[in-house]
Write a protein that holds these residues in place. Structure first.
Motif, PDB file in Angstrom:
ATOM      1  N   TRP A  88      57.930  37.419  35.783  1.00  0.00           N
ATOM      2  CA  TRP A  88      58.227  36.206  35.635  1.00  0.00           C
ATOM      3  C   TRP A  88      57.443  36.051  33.757  1.00  0.00           C
ATOM      4  CZ3 TRP A  88      55.029  35.159  40.517  1.00  0.00           C
ATOM      5  CH2 TRP A  88      55.858  35.507  41.852  1.00  0.00           C
ATOM      6  N   ALA A  89      56.192  36.297  33.888  1.00  0.00           N
ATOM      7  CA  ALA A  89      56.143  35.757  32.447  1.00  0.00           C
ATOM      8  C   ALA A  89      57.663  36.635  31.054  1.00  0.00           C
ATOM      9  CB  ALA A  89      54.872  36.760  32.478  1.00  0.00           C
ATOM     10  N   LYS A  90      57.942  37.280  31.745  1.00  0.00           N
ATOM     11  CA  LYS A  90      58.753  38.080  30.537  1.00  0.00           C
ATOM     12  C   LYS A  90      60.127  36.592  30.723  1.00  0.00           C
ATOM     13  CE  LYS A  90      61.631  41.358  29.131  1.00  0.00           C
ATOM     14  NZ  LYS A  90      61.955  43.139  28.684  1.00  0.00           N
ATOM     15  N   GLU A  91      59.997  36.701  31.645  1.00  0.00           N
ATOM     16  CA  GLU A  91      61.339  35.504  31.943  1.00  0.00           C
ATOM     17  C   GLU A  91      60.821  34.811  31.455  1.00  0.00           C
ATOM     18  OE1 GLU A  91      63.228  33.863  35.989  1.00  0.00           O
ATOM     19  OE2 GLU A  91      63.084  35.978  35.691  1.00  0.00           O
ATOM     20  N   ILE A  92      59.836  33.980  32.338  1.00  0.00           N
ATOM     21  CA  ILE A  92      59.633  32.463  30.736  1.00  0.00           C
ATOM     22  C   ILE A  92      59.785  32.709  29.315  1.00  0.00           C
ATOM     23  CG2 ILE A  92      57.385  30.943  31.533  1.00  0.00           C
ATOM     24  CD1 ILE A  92      57.019  31.641  34.459  1.00  0.00           C
ATOM     25  N   GLY A  93      58.758  33.353  29.038  1.00  0.00           N
ATOM     26  CA  GLY A  93      58.974  33.598  27.814  1.00  0.00           C
ATOM     27  C   GLY A  93      57.461  33.494  27.022  1.00  0.00           C
ATOM     28  N   ASP A  94      57.633  32.758  25.466  1.00  0.00           N
ATOM     29  CA  ASP A  94      56.903  32.414  25.350  1.00  0.00           C
ATOM     30  C   ASP A  94      55.469  31.300  25.438  1.00  0.00           C
ATOM     31  OD1 ASP A  94      57.209  33.646  22.565  1.00  0.00           O
ATOM     32  OD2 ASP A  94      58.316  31.828  21.830  1.00  0.00           O
ATOM     33  N   SER A  95      54.179  31.479  25.454  1.00  0.00           N
ATOM     34  CA  SER A  95      52.701  30.343  25.873  1.00  0.00           C
ATOM     35  C   SER A  95      53.109  31.112  27.595  1.00  0.00           C
ATOM     36  CB  SER A  95      53.451  29.170  25.275  1.00  0.00           C
ATOM     37  OG  SER A  95      53.509  28.935  24.152  1.00  0.00           O
ATOM     38  N   VAL A  96      52.791  32.684  27.299  1.00  0.00           N
ATOM     39  CA  VAL A  96      52.835  32.646  28.972  1.00  0.00           C
ATOM     40  C   VAL A  96      51.689  33.804  28.967  1.00  0.00           C
ATOM     41  CG1 VAL A  96      53.524  33.649  30.716  1.00  0.00           C
ATOM     42  CG2 VAL A  96      54.737  32.360  29.681  1.00  0.00           C
ATOM     43  N   ARG A  97      50.215  33.696  29.965  1.00  0.00           N
ATOM     44  CA  ARG A  97      48.800  34.801  30.223  1.00  0.00           C
ATOM     45  C   ARG A  97      49.227  35.253  31.626  1.00  0.00           C
ATOM     46  NH1 ARG A  97      44.197  30.798  29.255  1.00  0.00           N
ATOM     47  NH2 ARG A  97      44.520  29.454  31.143  1.00  0.00           N
ATOM     48  N   VAL A  98      48.994  36.296  31.836  1.00  0.00           N
ATOM     49  CA  VAL A  98      48.865  36.674  33.409  1.00  0.00           C
ATOM     50  C   VAL A  98      47.462  37.345  33.542  1.00  0.00           C
ATOM     51  CG1 VAL A  98      49.685  38.474  34.648  1.00  0.00           C
ATOM     52  CG2 VAL A  98      51.395  37.813  33.361  1.00  0.00           C
ATOM     53  N   GLU A  99      46.564  36.582  34.261  1.00  0.00           N
ATOM     54  CA  GLU A  99      45.093  36.764  34.724  1.00  0.00           C
ATOM     55  C   GLU A  99      45.026  37.651  35.960  1.00  0.00           C
ATOM     56  OE1 GLU A  99      42.573  33.083  33.838  1.00  0.00           O
ATOM     57  OE2 GLU A  99      44.876  32.483  34.528  1.00  0.00           O
ATOM     58  N   GLU A 100      44.263  38.034  36.092  1.00  0.00           N
ATOM     59  CA  GLU A 100      43.986  39.407  37.437  1.00  0.00           C
ATOM     60  C   GLU A 100      42.957  38.437  38.010  1.00  0.00           C
ATOM     61  OE1 GLU A 100      43.398  43.437  37.635  1.00  0.00           O
ATOM     62  OE2 GLU A 100      44.802  43.674  36.201  1.00  0.00           O
ATOM     63  N   ILE A 101      43.186  38.388  39.203  1.00  0.00           N
ATOM     64  CA  ILE A 101      41.168  38.220  39.814  1.00  0.00           C
ATOM     65  C   ILE A 101      41.100  38.754  40.751  1.00  0.00           C
ATOM     66  CG2 ILE A 101      40.959  36.074  40.918  1.00  0.00           C
ATOM     67  CD1 ILE A 101      42.869  33.971  39.634  1.00  0.00           C
ATOM     68  N   THR A 102      40.147  39.618  40.510  1.00  0.00           N
ATOM     69  CA  THR A 102      40.024  40.082  41.656  1.00  0.00           C
ATOM     70  C   THR A 102      38.743  39.889  42.713  1.00  0.00           C
ATOM     71  OG1 THR A 102      40.604  41.815  41.303  1.00  0.00           O
ATOM     72  CG2 THR A 102      39.595  43.163  42.538  1.00  0.00           C
ATOM     73  N   PRO A 103      38.198  39.216  43.883  1.00  0.00           N
ATOM     74  CA  PRO A 103      37.029  39.233  44.444  1.00  0.00           C
ATOM     75  C   PRO A 103      36.072  40.169  44.410  1.00  0.00           C
ATOM     76  CG  PRO A 103      38.658  38.947  45.977  1.00  0.00           C
ATOM     77  CD  PRO A 103      39.766  39.406  45.373  1.00  0.00           C
ATOM     78  N   LYS A 104      34.890  39.748  44.473  1.00  0.00           N
ATOM     79  CA  LYS A 104      34.195  40.957  44.709  1.00  0.00           C
ATOM     80  C   LYS A 104      33.408  41.603  46.077  1.00  0.00           C
ATOM     81  CE  LYS A 104      31.946  39.940  40.392  1.00  0.00           C
ATOM     82  NZ  LYS A 104      29.462  39.098  39.993  1.00  0.00           N
ATOM     83  N   PRO A 105      33.311  42.173  46.533  1.00  0.00           N
ATOM     84  CA  PRO A 105      32.859  42.594  48.099  1.00  0.00           C
ATOM     85  C   PRO A 105      32.089  41.721  48.920  1.00  0.00           C
ATOM     86  CG  PRO A 105      32.857  44.960  46.770  1.00  0.00           C
ATOM     87  CD  PRO A 105      33.028  43.191  45.552  1.00  0.00           C
ATOM     88  N   GLU A 106      32.395  41.824  49.932  1.00  0.00           N
ATOM     89  CA  GLU A 106      30.689  41.164  50.056  1.00  0.00           C
ATOM     90  C   GLU A 106      29.766  41.810  50.464  1.00  0.00           C
ATOM     91  OE1 GLU A 106      31.444  38.325  53.618  1.00  0.00           O
ATOM     92  OE2 GLU A 106      32.655  37.414  52.641  1.00  0.00           O
ATOM     93  N   ARG A 107      28.402  41.890  50.349  1.00  0.00           N
ATOM     94  CA  ARG A 107      27.718  42.837  50.473  1.00  0.00           C
ATOM     95  C   ARG A 107      26.917  41.889  51.706  1.00  0.00           C
ATOM     96  NH1 ARG A 107      23.990  44.276  45.384  1.00  0.00           N
ATOM     97  NH2 ARG A 107      25.230  45.578  44.168  1.00  0.00           N
ATOM     98  N   ARG A 108      26.217  43.227  53.212  1.00  0.00           N
ATOM     99  CA  ARG A 108      25.269  42.371  54.090  1.00  0.00           C
ATOM    100  C   ARG A 108      24.562  43.227  54.311  1.00  0.00           C
ATOM    101  NH1 ARG A 108      30.127  41.734  58.923  1.00  0.00           N
ATOM    102  NH2 ARG A 108      31.505  40.791  57.186  1.00  0.00           N
TER     103      ARG A 108
END
Length: 54
Positions: free
Chosen positions: A34-54
């Motif tokens: 998708w980023a390549k298709e959109i072109g310039d001025s695009v960024r891809v962010e990776e979001i991984t939540p931290k696992p819950e501690r019990r």
């Protein structure tokens, strides 16, 4: 139960004067495509939540 956190990829595009989130997916290849298709001025962010501690 030990669930692994799911990574989400956010594709954002810069529209002056702010960044706008346009797409989200769990597939890295799809996000980069998708980023390549959109072109310039695009960024891809990776979001991984931290696992819950019990």
């Amino acid at each position: 139960m030990t669930d692994k956190p799911v990574t989400t990829y956010v594709v954002s595009v810069f529209e002056k004067p702010h960044w706008r989130t346009v797409l989200t997916t769990d597939d890295k290849a799809k996000a980069l495509g998708w980023a390549k298709e959109i072109g310039d001025s695009v960024r891809v962010e990776e979001i991984t939540p931290k696992p819950e501690r019990r």
